[in-house]
Design a protein around this motif. Structure first.
Motif, PDB file in Angstrom:
ATOM      1  N   ALA A   8      -0.907  -3.467  -8.008  1.00 35.79           N
ATOM      2  CA  ALA A   8      -0.310  -3.094  -7.625  1.00 35.79           C
ATOM      3  C   ALA A   8      -0.965  -1.919  -7.133  1.00 35.79           C
ATOM      4  CB  ALA A   8       0.017  -1.122  -9.008  1.00 35.79           C
ATOM      5  N   ASP A   9      -2.559  -1.563  -7.274  1.00 32.65           N
ATOM      6  CA  ASP A   9      -3.040  -0.789  -5.862  1.00 32.65           C
ATOM      7  C   ASP A   9      -3.591  -1.818  -4.983  1.00 32.65           C
ATOM      8  OD1 ASP A   9      -3.467   1.351  -7.391  1.00 32.65           O
ATOM      9  OD2 ASP A   9      -5.384   0.750  -8.174  1.00 32.65           O
ATOM     10  N   GLU A  12      -0.450  -2.327  -2.216  1.00 35.70           N
ATOM     11  CA  GLU A  12      -0.257  -1.106  -2.124  1.00 35.70           C
ATOM     12  C   GLU A  12      -1.146  -0.786  -0.406  1.00 35.70           C
ATOM     13  OE1 GLU A  12      -0.116   3.499  -1.878  1.00 35.70           O
ATOM     14  OE2 GLU A  12       0.374   2.819  -3.865  1.00 35.70           O
ATOM     15  N   ASP A  15      -0.346  -3.300   2.134  1.00 36.21           N
ATOM     16  CA  ASP A  15       0.353  -2.841   2.688  1.00 36.21           C
ATOM     17  C   ASP A  15       0.016  -2.016   3.451  1.00 36.21           C
ATOM     18  OD1 ASP A  15       2.806  -4.843   0.891  1.00 36.21           O
ATOM     19  OD2 ASP A  15       3.295  -2.861   0.216  1.00 36.21           O
ATOM     20  N   LEU A  16      -1.139  -1.226   3.258  1.00 37.17           N
ATOM     21  CA  LEU A  16      -1.563   0.141   3.799  1.00 37.17           C
ATOM     22  C   LEU A  16      -2.501  -1.170   5.259  1.00 37.17           C
ATOM     23  CD1 LEU A  16      -2.873   2.628   4.235  1.00 37.17           C
ATOM     24  CD2 LEU A  16      -4.473   2.230   3.186  1.00 37.17           C
ATOM     25  N   ARG A  19       0.508  -1.392   7.429  1.00 41.60           N
ATOM     26  CA  ARG A  19       0.774  -0.041   8.228  1.00 41.60           C
ATOM     27  C   ARG A  19       0.354  -0.144   9.434  1.00 41.60           C
ATOM     28  NH1 ARG A  19       1.624   1.685   3.565  1.00 41.60           N
ATOM     29  NH2 ARG A  19       0.572   3.621   3.806  1.00 41.60           N
ATOM     30  N   ARG A 117      -6.931   6.851  -2.345  1.00 35.80           N
ATOM     31  CA  ARG A 117      -6.233   7.203  -3.523  1.00 35.80           C
ATOM     32  C   ARG A 117      -5.354   8.306  -3.362  1.00 35.80           C
ATOM     33  NH1 ARG A 117      -4.001   4.163  -7.862  1.00 35.80           N
ATOM     34  NH2 ARG A 117      -6.077   3.599  -8.298  1.00 35.80           N
ATOM     35  N   GLY A 121      -0.109   8.455  -2.078  1.00 35.08           N
ATOM     36  CA  GLY A 121      -0.871   7.142  -1.862  1.00 35.08           C
ATOM     37  C   GLY A 121      -1.617   6.515  -1.314  1.00 35.08           C
ATOM     38  N   TRP A 122      -2.532   5.583  -0.920  1.00 38.29           N
ATOM     39  CA  TRP A 122      -3.570   4.803  -0.621  1.00 38.29           C
ATOM     40  C   TRP A 122      -3.764   5.098   0.844  1.00 38.29           C
ATOM     41  CZ3 TRP A 122      -7.166   3.390  -3.234  1.00 38.29           C
ATOM     42  CH2 TRP A 122      -7.430   3.116  -4.566  1.00 38.29           C
TER      43      TRP A 122
END
Length: 137
Positions: A8-9, A12, A15-16, A19, A117, A121-122
């Motif tokens: 999961a990390d 994310e 995804d970071l 973004r 973290r 979120g991250w």
């Protein structure tokens, strides 16, 4: 850390970085807080060393070139999570173009990040950008 949490990390954090690329491409400076910590440090040949989200956003705004767009693609992502911090590296290809035209400038970058973290979120705490090559069309 469980395998599920680690996966999961990693998702994310991937995804970071997406973004981050979209923030640059779409010039959504108001969304910088969804990508960076307040005390972010960015090291790059163009901006030198910038500390703090305000200075980073100011630099990005001032670097805009009227009529020029960019497309950042992130590849070869490596993530090493260690508790609430992660060491991240990636390659990035950046295409600079005018709408409706082929790119007039392309560059390859090597990027190293420290992600943290946070309660939201991250987020990226440190960014190091090293150009690998450029090509003008």
């Amino acid at each position: 850390m469980s395998t599920h949490t680690l996966i999961a990390d990693r998702i994310e954090i991937a995804d970071l970085l997406t973004r981050f690329a979209l923030l640059l491409d779409e010039k959504r400076w108001q969304d910088a807080g969804t990508v960076f910590t307040d005390d972010v440090a960015v090291h790059s040949p163009r901006g030198g060393e910038l500390r703090g989200i305000g200075k980073v956003v100011d630099f990005m705004r001032q670097s805009e070139v009227e009529g020029q767009e960019a497309q950042h693609t992130t590849t070869d992502l490596l993530v090493d999570v260690d508790g609430d911090q992660a060491a991240v590296s990636a390659n990035s290809l950046v295409y600079y173009y005018r709408p409706g035209q082929a790119p007039h400038f392309t560059g390859g970058l090597r990027q190293h990040f420290t992600a943290a973290r946070t309660p939201a979120g991250w987020r990226l705490r440190e960014v190091r950008i090293t150009p690998a090559w450029t090509r003008e069309s």
